[in-house]
Scaffold this motif. Structure first.
Motif, PDB file in Angstrom:
ATOM      1  N   MET A 110       0.706  -1.280   0.025  1.00 49.90           N
ATOM      2  CA  MET A 110      -0.087  -0.052   0.004  1.00 49.90           C
ATOM      3  C   MET A 110       0.960   1.156   0.024  1.00 49.90           C
ATOM      4  O   MET A 110       1.766   1.185   0.883  1.00 49.90           O
ATOM      5  N   ARG A 111       0.598   2.037  -1.077  1.00 46.69           N
ATOM      6  CA  ARG A 111       1.395   3.476  -1.016  1.00 46.69           C
ATOM      7  C   ARG A 111       0.983   4.321  -0.024  1.00 46.69           C
ATOM      8  O   ARG A 111      -0.098   4.189   0.761  1.00 46.69           O
ATOM      9  N   ALA A 112       1.834   5.439   0.269  1.00 47.41           N
ATOM     10  CA  ALA A 112       1.797   6.149   1.154  1.00 47.41           C
ATOM     11  C   ALA A 112       0.442   6.928   1.483  1.00 47.41           C
ATOM     12  O   ALA A 112      -0.274   7.202   2.269  1.00 47.41           O
ATOM     13  N   HIS A 113      -0.300   7.338   0.144  1.00 46.14           N
ATOM     14  CA  HIS A 113      -1.379   8.207   0.230  1.00 46.14           C
ATOM     15  C   HIS A 113      -2.558   7.176   0.228  1.00 46.14           C
ATOM     16  O   HIS A 113      -3.531   7.642   0.850  1.00 46.14           O
ATOM     17  N   GLU A 114      -2.240   5.795   0.049  1.00 47.12           N
ATOM     18  CA  GLU A 114      -3.452   4.822   0.500  1.00 47.12           C
ATOM     19  C   GLU A 114      -3.485   4.669   1.720  1.00 47.12           C
ATOM     20  O   GLU A 114      -4.505   4.210   2.180  1.00 47.12           O
ATOM     21  N   VAL A 115      -2.339   4.713   2.454  1.00 46.06           N
ATOM     22  CA  VAL A 115      -2.351   4.556   4.072  1.00 46.06           C
ATOM     23  C   VAL A 115      -3.241   5.635   4.663  1.00 46.06           C
ATOM     24  O   VAL A 115      -4.023   5.569   5.470  1.00 46.06           O
ATOM     25  N   VAL A 116      -2.966   6.839   3.961  1.00 40.47           N
ATOM     26  CA  VAL A 116      -3.956   8.290   4.426  1.00 40.47           C
ATOM     27  C   VAL A 116      -5.307   7.864   4.207  1.00 40.47           C
ATOM     28  O   VAL A 116      -6.270   7.848   5.198  1.00 40.47           O
ATOM     29  N   LEU A 117      -5.896   7.440   2.978  1.00 46.50           N
ATOM     30  CA  LEU A 117      -7.084   7.185   2.564  1.00 46.50           C
ATOM     31  C   LEU A 117      -7.619   6.166   3.505  1.00 46.50           C
ATOM     32  O   LEU A 117      -8.715   6.171   4.172  1.00 46.50           O
ATOM     33  N   HIS A 118      -6.866   5.165   3.754  1.00 45.48           N
ATOM     34  CA  HIS A 118      -7.456   4.046   4.735  1.00 45.48           C
ATOM     35  C   HIS A 118      -7.922   4.456   6.297  1.00 45.48           C
ATOM     36  O   HIS A 118      -8.425   4.121   6.716  1.00 45.48           O
ATOM     37  N   ARG A 119      -6.843   5.293   6.692  1.00 42.16           N
ATOM     38  CA  ARG A 119      -6.968   5.759   8.010  1.00 42.16           C
ATOM     39  C   ARG A 119      -8.222   6.686   8.091  1.00 42.16           C
ATOM     40  O   ARG A 119      -9.097   6.482   8.832  1.00 42.16           O
ATOM     41  N   ILE A 120      -8.403   7.355   7.018  1.00 41.90           N
ATOM     42  CA  ILE A 120      -9.692   8.286   6.999  1.00 41.90           C
ATOM     43  C   ILE A 120     -10.772   7.658   6.921  1.00 41.90           C
ATOM     44  O   ILE A 120     -11.897   7.684   7.558  1.00 41.90           O
ATOM     45  N   GLU A 121     -10.985   6.397   6.020  1.00 45.95           N
ATOM     46  CA  GLU A 121     -11.994   5.536   5.965  1.00 45.95           C
ATOM     47  C   GLU A 121     -12.187   4.852   7.240  1.00 45.95           C
ATOM     48  O   GLU A 121     -13.427   4.776   7.788  1.00 45.95           O
ATOM     49  N   GLN A 122     -11.313   4.391   8.191  1.00 46.10           N
ATOM     50  CA  GLN A 122     -11.555   3.807   9.451  1.00 46.10           C
ATOM     51  C   GLN A 122     -12.112   4.709  10.281  1.00 46.10           C
ATOM     52  O   GLN A 122     -13.071   4.689  11.042  1.00 46.10           O
ATOM     53  N   ASP A 123     -11.877   6.086  10.422  1.00 47.77           N
ATOM     54  CA  ASP A 123     -12.099   7.124  11.083  1.00 47.77           C
ATOM     55  C   ASP A 123     -13.760   7.351  10.926  1.00 47.77           C
ATOM     56  O   ASP A 123     -14.650   7.629  11.889  1.00 47.77           O
ATOM     57  N   LEU A 124     -14.176   7.560   9.609  1.00 48.88           N
ATOM     58  CA  LEU A 124     -15.291   7.645   9.198  1.00 48.88           C
ATOM     59  C   LEU A 124     -16.261   6.378   9.577  1.00 48.88           C
ATOM     60  O   LEU A 124     -17.243   6.657  10.042  1.00 48.88           O
ATOM     61  N   ALA A 125     -15.794   5.286   9.511  1.00 48.39           N
ATOM     62  CA  ALA A 125     -16.517   4.084   9.611  1.00 48.39           C
ATOM     63  C   ALA A 125     -16.776   4.014  11.390  1.00 48.39           C
ATOM     64  O   ALA A 125     -17.907   3.550  11.491  1.00 48.39           O
ATOM     65  N   ALA A 126     -15.723   4.503  12.068  1.00 47.36           N
ATOM     66  CA  ALA A 126     -15.934   4.219  13.556  1.00 47.36           C
ATOM     67  C   ALA A 126     -16.506   5.440  13.920  1.00 47.36           C
ATOM     68  O   ALA A 126     -16.641   5.639  15.250  1.00 47.36           O
ATOM     69  N   ALA A 127     -17.116   6.640  13.142  1.00 48.51           N
ATOM     70  CA  ALA A 127     -17.986   7.682  13.680  1.00 48.51           C
ATOM     71  C   ALA A 127     -16.715   8.673  14.448  1.00 48.51           C
ATOM     72  O   ALA A 127     -17.384   9.648  14.900  1.00 48.51           O
ATOM     73  N   ARG A 128     -15.249   8.484  14.152  1.00 50.56           N
ATOM     74  CA  ARG A 128     -14.670   9.479  14.710  1.00 50.56           C
ATOM     75  C   ARG A 128     -14.539  10.574  13.942  1.00 50.56           C
ATOM     76  O   ARG A 128     -14.246  11.912  14.360  1.00 50.56           O
ATOM     77  N   LEU A 129     -14.935  10.548  12.482  1.00 50.34           N
ATOM     78  CA  LEU A 129     -15.125  11.754  11.694  1.00 50.34           C
ATOM     79  C   LEU A 129     -16.515  11.649  11.255  1.00 50.34           C
ATOM     80  O   LEU A 129     -17.161  10.485  10.731  1.00 50.34           O
ATOM     81  N   ARG A 130     -17.335  12.793  11.337  1.00 56.87           N
ATOM     82  CA  ARG A 130     -18.560  12.871  10.743  1.00 56.87           C
ATOM     83  C   ARG A 130     -18.766  13.987   9.755  1.00 56.87           C
ATOM     84  O   ARG A 130     -17.709  14.927   9.667  1.00 56.87           O
ATOM     85  N   VAL A 131     -19.737  14.155   9.151  1.00 56.82           N
ATOM     86  CA  VAL A 131     -20.076  15.151   8.218  1.00 56.82           C
ATOM     87  C   VAL A 131     -20.157  16.457   8.897  1.00 56.82           C
ATOM     88  O   VAL A 131     -20.713  16.654   9.927  1.00 56.82           O
ATOM     89  N   GLY A 132     -19.375  17.348   8.425  1.00 56.82           N
ATOM     90  CA  GLY A 132     -19.136  18.893   8.970  1.00 56.82           C
ATOM     91  C   GLY A 132     -17.925  18.753   9.612  1.00 56.82           C
ATOM     92  O   GLY A 132     -17.504  20.058  10.158  1.00 56.82           O
ATOM     93  N   ASP A 133     -17.256  17.567  10.144  1.00 56.09           N
ATOM     94  CA  ASP A 133     -15.835  17.621  10.848  1.00 56.09           C
ATOM     95  C   ASP A 133     -14.748  18.051   9.822  1.00 56.09           C
ATOM     96  O   ASP A 133     -14.716  17.895   8.515  1.00 56.09           O
ATOM     97  N   ARG A 134     -13.729  18.732  10.648  1.00 49.44           N
ATOM     98  CA  ARG A 134     -12.504  18.962   9.783  1.00 49.44           C
ATOM     99  C   ARG A 134     -11.751  17.716   9.989  1.00 49.44           C
ATOM    100  O   ARG A 134     -11.393  17.229  11.084  1.00 49.44           O
TER     101      ARG A 134
END
Length: 227
Positions: A1-25
């Motif tokens: 997995m390339r570096a930018h894909e690591v970032v995408l994967h992390r953000i996906e996890q945060d969204l799935a776990a509701a650590r990030l929601r619509v409106g969050d920065r």
């Protein structure tokens, strides 16, 4: 997995776990880079992909509205995007080449009318002039150069598509290197062709830049003897 894909994967996890929601920065670029052990350029690349998907909206500056804000519920979409990044490494080479020609030719024609800033591209070309570069190093810079070409038109979706294809491009090019009779001579020719494309852009000759890019991409593919 390339570096930018690591970032995408992390953000996906945060969204799935509701650590990030619509409106969050999203976390600050530097914080994400340090937390994940990647470069800030990889974070920016991931955010460009998310923006192209309509997942985030970015604003420049230093005020309260600066940065990247989640504007859509993207848990499913971002997972699909990550899988697309991974799957492009296994696409048929001929399809990748044809797609590159379509994307880059269009982008270069559009960019020529915009008087684009070519400073980052000039820097890449100078780095590629280093005669001590190994083929892998040269072609990683080459893949980045072509992503930059696609980004000159200002269409974030075109740039995101080329970014997704980057690993596939690098893979088939490196597969071809052992088949070349004289890599050094090929590298000299590639450098010359790159500068010809940029010169046409600088002169505002979009159609010529597009034609040179098509000949450049298809010409190397012809050298590969992988059909």
């Amino acid at each position: 997995m390339r570096a930018h894909e690591v970032v995408l994967h992390r953000i996906e996890q945060d969204l799935a776990a509701a650590r990030l929601r619509v409106g969050d920065r999203l976390p600050a670029e530097r914080a994400l880079a340090e937390d994940l052990g990647v470069g800030r350029s990889s974070v920016r690349e991931a955010i460009r992909v998310l923006e192209a998907m309509g997942v985030v909206k970015t604003s420049v500056g230093s005020g309260p509205d600066a940065g990247a804000i989640v504007v859509a519920d993207p848990a499913t979409s971002i997972g699909s995007a990550l899988r697309l990044h991974m799957a492009t490494q296994f696409l048929p080479i001929a399809d990748v080449v044809q797609t590159r020609v379509l994307l880059e030719s269009w982008a270069l024609r559009e960019a020529a009318a915009r008087t684009p800033d070519l400073s980052a591209i000039d820097e890449l070309l100078d780095r590629m002039d280093d005669q001590s570069l190994e083929p892998d190093q040269f072609h990683r810079l080459d893949a980045e150069l072509h992503v930059r070409f696609a980004g000159l038109a200002g269409n974030v979706l075109i740039e995101a598509m080329m970014t997704s294809l980057r690993d596939s491009i690098h893979g088939y090019v490196m597969d071809a290197v052992p088949m070349l009779d004289d890599w050094s001579a090929v590298a000299v020719n590639l450098r010359c062709e790159h500068r010809g494309i940029v010169d046409a852009l600088r002169r505002g000759h979009g159609a010529k830049a597009a034609t040179l890019a098509r000949e450049h991409i298809e010409g190397f593919y012809g050298l590969m003897r992988l059909d």
